[in-house]
Write a protein that holds these residues in place. Sequence first.
Motif, PDB file in Angstrom:
ATOM      1  N   ALA A   1      20.689  -6.150   9.749  1.00 47.46           N
ATOM      2  CA  ALA A   1      21.193  -6.278   8.346  1.00 47.46           C
ATOM      3  C   ALA A   1      21.074  -8.068   8.435  1.00 47.46           C
ATOM      4  CB  ALA A   1      22.503  -6.683   8.463  1.00 47.46           C
ATOM      5  N   VAL A   2      21.110  -8.919   9.375  1.00 44.95           N
ATOM      6  CA  VAL A   2      21.128 -10.195   8.755  1.00 44.95           C
ATOM      7  C   VAL A   2      19.244 -10.707   8.479  1.00 44.95           C
ATOM      8  CG1 VAL A   2      20.557 -12.610  10.153  1.00 44.95           C
ATOM      9  CG2 VAL A   2      23.037 -11.066  10.338  1.00 44.95           C
ATOM     10  N   GLN A   3      18.577 -10.087   9.017  1.00 47.91           N
ATOM     11  CA  GLN A   3      16.774 -10.535   8.731  1.00 47.91           C
ATOM     12  C   GLN A   3      16.598  -9.411   7.229  1.00 47.91           C
ATOM     13  OE1 GLN A   3      14.513 -11.095  10.280  1.00 47.91           O
ATOM     14  NE2 GLN A   3      15.142 -11.354  12.724  1.00 47.91           N
ATOM     15  N   GLN A   4      17.339  -8.267   6.938  1.00 51.39           N
ATOM     16  CA  GLN A   4      16.956  -7.931   5.737  1.00 51.39           C
ATOM     17  C   GLN A   4      17.745  -8.811   4.688  1.00 51.39           C
ATOM     18  OE1 GLN A   4      15.721  -4.331   5.566  1.00 51.39           O
ATOM     19  NE2 GLN A   4      15.389  -6.095   3.488  1.00 51.39           N
TER      20      GLN A   4
ATOM     21  N   GLY B   1      12.165 -29.594   2.130  1.00 52.73           N
ATOM     22  CA  GLY B   1      13.778 -30.366   1.723  1.00 52.73           C
ATOM     23  C   GLY B   1      14.911 -29.815   2.790  1.00 52.73           C
ATOM     24  N   ALA B   2      14.617 -28.050   3.771  1.00 53.80           N
ATOM     25  CA  ALA B   2      14.989 -27.295   3.891  1.00 53.80           C
ATOM     26  C   ALA B   2      16.478 -27.650   4.602  1.00 53.80           C
ATOM     27  CB  ALA B   2      14.573 -26.022   4.455  1.00 53.80           C
ATOM     28  N   GLN B   3      17.405 -26.801   4.920  1.00 56.53           N
ATOM     29  CA  GLN B   3      19.001 -27.792   5.327  1.00 56.53           C
ATOM     30  C   GLN B   3      19.129 -26.783   5.534  1.00 56.53           C
ATOM     31  OE1 GLN B   3      20.859 -30.459   2.709  1.00 56.53           O
ATOM     32  NE2 GLN B   3      21.679 -31.378   4.275  1.00 56.53           N
ATOM     33  N   VAL B   4      19.934 -26.597   6.804  1.00 55.81           N
ATOM     34  CA  VAL B   4      20.941 -25.865   7.713  1.00 55.81           C
ATOM     35  C   VAL B   4      22.490 -27.060   7.820  1.00 55.81           C
ATOM     36  CG1 VAL B   4      21.595 -24.575   9.197  1.00 55.81           C
ATOM     37  CG2 VAL B   4      19.484 -24.772   8.515  1.00 55.81           C
TER      38      VAL B   4
ATOM     39  N   MET C   1      21.643 -15.804  12.418  1.00 59.60           N
ATOM     40  CA  MET C   1      21.730 -16.187  10.780  1.00 59.60           C
ATOM     41  C   MET C   1      20.295 -17.423  10.922  1.00 59.60           C
ATOM     42  SD  MET C   1      22.542 -14.623   8.300  1.00 59.60           S
ATOM     43  CE  MET C   1      22.042 -15.794   6.531  1.00 59.60           C
ATOM     44  N   THR C   2      20.713 -18.184  11.305  1.00 56.72           N
ATOM     45  CA  THR C   2      19.300 -19.239  11.648  1.00 56.72           C
ATOM     46  C   THR C   2      18.807 -19.171  12.388  1.00 56.72           C
ATOM     47  OG1 THR C   2      22.145 -20.241  11.709  1.00 56.72           O
ATOM     48  CG2 THR C   2      19.650 -22.191  12.588  1.00 56.72           C
ATOM     49  N   HIS C   3      18.715 -17.937  13.180  1.00 51.79           N
ATOM     50  CA  HIS C   3      17.024 -18.324  13.563  1.00 51.79           C
ATOM     51  C   HIS C   3      16.742 -16.973  12.871  1.00 51.79           C
ATOM     52  CE1 HIS C   3      14.667 -16.275  16.724  1.00 51.79           C
ATOM     53  NE2 HIS C   3      14.888 -17.028  16.994  1.00 51.79           N
ATOM     54  N   ALA C   4      17.310 -16.786  12.379  1.00 47.88           N
ATOM     55  CA  ALA C   4      16.338 -15.300  11.386  1.00 47.88           C
ATOM     56  C   ALA C   4      15.840 -16.115  10.093  1.00 47.88           C
ATOM     57  CB  ALA C   4      17.125 -13.614  10.279  1.00 47.88           C
TER      58      ALA C   4
ATOM     59  N   ARG D   1      16.475 -23.162   0.756  1.00 41.10           N
ATOM     60  CA  ARG D   1      16.789 -24.941   0.555  1.00 41.10           C
ATOM     61  C   ARG D   1      17.862 -25.037   1.417  1.00 41.10           C
ATOM     62  NH1 ARG D   1      18.903 -28.853   0.948  1.00 41.10           N
ATOM     63  NH2 ARG D   1      19.208 -30.727  -0.509  1.00 41.10           N
ATOM     64  N   LEU D   2      18.733 -24.913   0.886  1.00 42.59           N
ATOM     65  CA  LEU D   2      20.074 -24.522   2.072  1.00 42.59           C
ATOM     66  C   LEU D   2      20.953 -23.637   2.280  1.00 42.59           C
ATOM     67  CD1 LEU D   2      21.957 -26.483   3.036  1.00 42.59           C
ATOM     68  CD2 LEU D   2      23.434 -26.169   0.700  1.00 42.59           C
ATOM     69  N   LEU D   3      21.207 -22.894   3.775  1.00 42.85           N
ATOM     70  CA  LEU D   3      21.698 -22.193   4.359  1.00 42.85           C
ATOM     71  C   LEU D   3      22.974 -22.871   5.003  1.00 42.85           C
ATOM     72  CD1 LEU D   3      22.153 -18.961   5.187  1.00 42.85           C
ATOM     73  CD2 LEU D   3      21.308 -19.910   7.964  1.00 42.85           C
ATOM     74  N   PHE D   4      23.588 -21.832   4.080  1.00 44.75           N
ATOM     75  CA  PHE D   4      25.168 -22.430   4.477  1.00 44.75           C
ATOM     76  C   PHE D   4      25.878 -21.572   5.211  1.00 44.75           C
ATOM     77  CE2 PHE D   4      30.142 -23.624   2.855  1.00 44.75           C
ATOM     78  CZ  PHE D   4      30.304 -24.266   3.862  1.00 44.75           C
ATOM     79  N   ASN D   5      26.011 -21.903   6.791  1.00 52.05           N
ATOM     80  CA  ASN D   5      26.179 -21.049   7.385  1.00 52.05           C
ATOM     81  C   ASN D   5      28.719 -21.361   7.884  1.00 52.05           C
ATOM     82  OD1 ASN D   5      24.576 -19.312   8.793  1.00 52.05           O
ATOM     83  ND2 ASN D   5      24.409 -21.609   9.766  1.00 52.05           N
ATOM     84  N   CYS D   6      28.972 -20.583   6.880  1.00 55.44           N
ATOM     85  CA  CYS D   6      30.614 -20.946   7.001  1.00 55.44           C
ATOM     86  C   CYS D   6      31.680 -19.362   7.407  1.00 55.44           C
ATOM     87  CB  CYS D   6      30.639 -20.732   5.499  1.00 55.44           C
ATOM     88  SG  CYS D   6      32.297 -21.194   4.008  1.00 55.44           S
ATOM     89  N   ALA D   7      30.232 -18.114   7.635  1.00 53.22           N
ATOM     90  CA  ALA D   7      32.084 -16.946   7.423  1.00 53.22           C
ATOM     91  C   ALA D   7      32.239 -17.336   9.018  1.00 53.22           C
ATOM     92  CB  ALA D   7      30.701 -15.579   8.655  1.00 53.22           C
ATOM     93  N   GLY D   8      33.720 -17.104   9.279  1.00 54.58           N
ATOM     94  CA  GLY D   8      34.233 -17.231  10.375  1.00 54.58           C
ATOM     95  C   GLY D   8      35.929 -16.741  11.095  1.00 54.58           C
ATOM     96  N   ILE D   9      35.942 -16.278  11.672  1.00 56.89           N
ATOM     97  CA  ILE D   9      37.234 -16.269  11.839  1.00 56.89           C
ATOM     98  C   ILE D   9      38.261 -17.104  13.392  1.00 56.89           C
ATOM     99  CG2 ILE D   9      37.108 -14.036  10.695  1.00 56.89           C
ATOM    100  CD1 ILE D   9      37.093 -13.381  13.775  1.00 56.89           C
TER     101      ILE D   9
END
Length: 253
Positions: free
Chosen positions: A60-63, A126-129, A113-116, A77-85
């Motif tokens: 699902a992440v890939q899709q 200028g891409a960023q994580v 998410m980051t790998h995909a 341009r920007l991936l914000f990995n915000c999901a968490g519990i």
Amino acid sequence: MDNILITGAASGIGAATARLFHARGWQVGLLDVNQAELASLAEELGGAWHAPLDVTDAAAVQQALADFCGQHGGQLRLLFNCAGILRFGHFEDIESAEHARILNINVLGLLQMTHAAFRYLKATPGAQVINMGSASGLYGTPHMVSYSASKFAVRGLTEALELEWRRHGIRVGDLMPPFVRTPMVDGQRFEPPTLRRLGVTLKAEDIAAAVWQQAQGAAVHRPVSWPFKLMYWSGQVSPAWLNRLVMGWLSRE
């Protein structure tokens, strides 16, 4: 036009970040397991792109990435990995399955998410994580053991990947706030002594502003709030025994 893809976007920090970036002209993509709140936020933002997503589901992440980035010429341009519990409580009182769930979402989900996203980030100037770290990733915090462990992992992943992806022109950094007033924190049944002593002075909008600052800069770690900034920088030079003494006092029951 710049674009940002946000996991955990339906509420709290993710939603505040989506609102801020949308208001400043970015194309916003929203991902979350909470479909109802996600759809409501997307409508609020004028029909922003959104999709339900469990970040631990690799396919699902890939899709999701292919669908969003496909609308932007294969760029991100920007991936914000915000999901968490998180879960506050004594370690032994929390089921081992819940500890595993925290690690799966906060670490494995972020990693997947980051790998995909790599192929789309690499294709974007200028891409960023930006990863959602925590003050508890600086020194282990009692009564939130697995969450703290997960944020140590995020910190290590961020530092290593920031060095490794320099050759691709991709910046990687994280945010390190103390406690933030969000539904996730407000919904806890147990109050850690550390929270009681430090208090909760930050709002989701404060962290969204830090995401915006990070998007303009190149910091590996961005501590949030002046009190924690002082703790962070003093922790870089003070001896380990002193850091342990301070944390022991803050977390004393």
